[in-house]
Each structure stands twice: as C-alpha cells, then as structure tokens.
Design a protein around this motif. Structure first.
Motif, short mmCIF file in Angstrom:
data_model
loop_
_atom_site.label_atom_id
_atom_site.label_comp_id
_atom_site.label_asym_id
_atom_site.label_seq_id
_atom_site.Cartn_x
_atom_site.Cartn_y
_atom_site.Cartn_z
N THR A 1 51.29 31.40 78.54
CA THR A 1 52.33 29.53 78.88
C THR A 1 53.12 30.27 80.26
OG1 THR A 1 52.99 30.57 76.58
CG2 THR A 1 54.25 28.92 77.92
N ASP A 2 53.22 31.25 81.11
CA ASP A 2 54.01 31.18 82.09
C ASP A 2 53.37 31.23 82.77
OD1 ASP A 2 52.42 33.59 81.38
OD2 ASP A 2 53.76 34.76 82.67
N LEU A 3 52.06 31.17 83.07
CA LEU A 3 50.65 30.79 84.04
C LEU A 3 50.26 29.33 84.27
CD1 LEU A 3 47.63 33.24 83.48
CD2 LEU A 3 49.81 33.25 84.35
N MET B 1 47.96 25.91 84.32
CA MET B 1 46.74 25.52 83.64
C MET B 1 45.47 25.76 84.79
SD MET B 1 45.03 24.54 81.28
CE MET B 1 46.22 23.32 80.05
N GLU B 2 45.30 25.63 85.78
CA GLU B 2 44.95 25.98 86.80
C GLU B 2 44.16 27.74 86.73
OE1 GLU B 2 47.85 25.15 89.95
OE2 GLU B 2 46.88 24.66 88.18
N GLU B 3 45.45 28.70 86.66
CA GLU B 3 45.34 29.52 86.77
C GLU B 3 44.57 30.18 85.08
OE1 GLU B 3 45.54 32.20 88.17
OE2 GLU B 3 45.70 31.18 90.23
N ARG B 4 44.90 29.34 84.07
CA ARG B 4 44.71 29.50 82.88
C ARG B 4 43.40 29.62 82.41
NH1 ARG B 4 49.43 26.21 78.83
NH2 ARG B 4 51.56 26.76 79.98
N LEU B 5 42.96 28.09 83.27
CA LEU B 5 41.70 28.31 83.09
C LEU B 5 40.21 29.39 83.58
CD1 LEU B 5 41.94 24.17 84.30
CD2 LEU B 5 41.20 24.88 82.35
N LYS B 6 41.04 29.66 84.47
CA LYS B 6 40.48 31.36 85.43
C LYS B 6 40.26 31.98 83.78
CE LYS B 6 41.32 29.78 90.12
NZ LYS B 6 43.02 30.35 91.10
N THR B 7 40.45 32.24 83.08
CA THR B 7 40.46 33.40 81.66
C THR B 7 39.25 32.92 81.36
OG1 THR B 7 42.85 33.00 81.10
CG2 THR B 7 41.52 33.70 79.59
N ASN B 8 38.70 34.36 81.93
CA ASN B 8 37.32 35.47 80.92
C ASN B 8 38.30 35.87 80.25
OD1 ASN B 8 35.79 36.62 80.41
ND2 ASN B 8 35.71 38.39 82.22
N TYR B 9 37.52 35.24 78.80
CA TYR B 9 37.51 35.71 77.73
C TYR B 9 36.26 36.83 77.01
CZ TYR B 9 40.94 31.55 77.06
OH TYR B 9 42.32 30.59 77.65
N THR C 1 46.55 28.81 76.09
CA THR C 1 47.13 29.50 75.95
C THR C 1 47.31 29.76 74.03
OG1 THR C 1 49.53 30.55 75.99
CG2 THR C 1 49.69 27.98 75.79
N ARG C 2 48.45 30.11 73.69
CA ARG C 2 48.99 30.73 72.24
C ARG C 2 49.52 29.63 72.11
NH1 ARG C 2 51.54 36.31 71.50
NH2 ARG C 2 48.85 36.66 72.59
N SER C 3 49.63 29.45 70.99
CA SER C 3 50.12 28.47 70.19
C SER C 3 51.80 28.69 69.53
CB SER C 3 49.16 27.26 68.81
OG SER C 3 49.82 27.82 68.17
N GLN C 4 52.32 27.52 69.41
CA GLN C 4 54.07 27.63 68.79
C GLN C 4 53.34 27.56 67.90
OE1 GLN C 4 56.74 27.60 70.42
NE2 GLN C 4 55.23 27.51 71.99
N GLU C 5 52.36 28.13 66.90
CA GLU C 5 52.31 28.02 65.31
C GLU C 5 51.78 29.68 65.20
OE1 GLU C 5 49.03 25.80 62.97
OE2 GLU C 5 48.72 24.72 64.75
#
Length: 211
Positions: free
Chosen positions: A47-49, A51-59, A94-98
């Motif tokens: 959440t603190d990143l 979107m362009e950084e989140r898209l780089k996540t290597n899952y 990112t992690r959802s609120q649920e």
C-alpha cells in the motif's frame, strides 16, 4: 491440551498440479476438521508503494511473501485459535482491506510455490510434499490458465515465463525439492501417490486420536 493440528506443506512450481493434489487431499477429508491456507494470500502489503513500483513486483521471488505474518498465523492456528487471513488484490497489486476469518482445524494444508523455502515454515510441518512436473507441461498449463482466466496474450505469458517464472523456479523453487518427504510426479493425475498420502494422513490422525 496435548494434541496439535497436523500440518501438510504442498509445494511445486506454477502449473505443476500442486493445487489439484491439494484439492484431492482436501476433498477426501471434507467433513472432517481440515482447512486450506494458500501462501498466495500472504503476499506483502504494498500500500505504501506507488503503482509503478507495485507493478515491478516479482511474485515468484521469496521476498514477495510476508512469511513473518504467515508463520505468526500458523502458530496461532496450531494453538487452536482463530486468525483473520489477508486477501490480496491482484488488480491493485497490494493487500486488500478485506480479511477472511479462519477457525482452527485438526488438519492444516499449507499450499504454495515456496512453502518449503523458509526453514521456519518447514519446522511447523508434519508432512512435506513437492509436486514435480516437467517444465513443458507447466508452461502449457500456465499458458492455458493465463489466457483463459486472466485475458493474457500468448506473447506476454511466454515473455513472463522466460524472463521471470523459469529463472525463479530454477533458483528458488526446484532446490526446495530436497526438503520434501515425498515427491509426487505429474501432480493431480497421480492417483496412486494421492491415495498413499491420504492413507498416511489418516494413519497420523488415528494415532493422534483426532478422527
């Protein structure tokens, strides 16, 4: 309380059939006290990143997972207490609120590509399985899934497989095979191996007087 839940770890590459093996074992004990915990629920909160950084996540990398939270939750469940399992939002990366409320059970199946990678997680497991399927079958299964369920193009699936999935599998997932008690070739199609696992789990449950 002397007894503690049985933990079965099921690992294997993307498209290996580990989910089919997990479902087959789960279905067999349906109606008994069993729960399934997916490592995918425990991707790190981003959440603190931006979107362009989140898209780089290597899952497919171990660092994508919040194993600290997963281990904490596992220990709570092993103590026969409830948890609130996180929910990951793949659209927002990112992690959802649920959260999903999970009650403790006598059998816990922990499934994910890298559940055998962390020594702390392995220490909590009674049985460690690795579903081992040839790379060509894995990419075909992944391709069919991503195109059909996720609307991806063939080019993008192949590009991701070659640049990320394959090297991560070779570097991080494949080496965890050595930690497995049992290696199951060909995933969900291997009914003999699944039947053997079900029998073994049944024996442990009977020994512990859970069933």
């Amino acid at each position: 309380m002397g007894r503690k839940p049985i933990v079965i770890g099921i690992a294997g590459g993307s498209g290996s059939g580990k989910t089919s093996v997990t479902k087959a074992i789960y279905q067999h004990f349906k109606g008994h006290s069993i729960l399934l915990l997916e490592q995918d629920s425990y991707y790190k909160d981003q959440t603190d990143l931006p979107m362009e950084e989140r898209l780089k996540t290597n899952y497919d990398h171990p660092l994508a997972f919040d194993n600290d939270l997963l281990i904490k939750h596992m220990k709570v469940l092993l103590d026969y207490r409830d948890i609130d399992k996180p929910v990951y939002d793949y659209k927002l990366h990112t992690r959802s609120q649920e959260v999903i409320h999970v009650e403790p059970k006598d059998v816990i199946i922990l499934e994910g590509i890298l559940v055998l990678e962390d020594e702390r997680l392995r220490a909590l497991m009674d049985i460690k399985l690795f579903v081992d399927t040839d790379a060509d079958l894995r990419i075909i299964r992944r391709m069919l899934r991503d195109i059909k369920d996720r609307g991806r193009s063939i080019d993008s699936v192949i590009d991701q497989y070659v640049s990320v999935v394959r090297p991560m599998h070779n570097q991080f997932i494949e080496p965890t095979k050595r930690y497995a008690d049992v290696i199951i070739p060909e995933g969900g199609h291997n009914h003999v191996a699944i039947d053997l696992m079900v029998t073994k789990i049944q024996t442990i449950l009977e020994e512990k007087a859970i069933l």
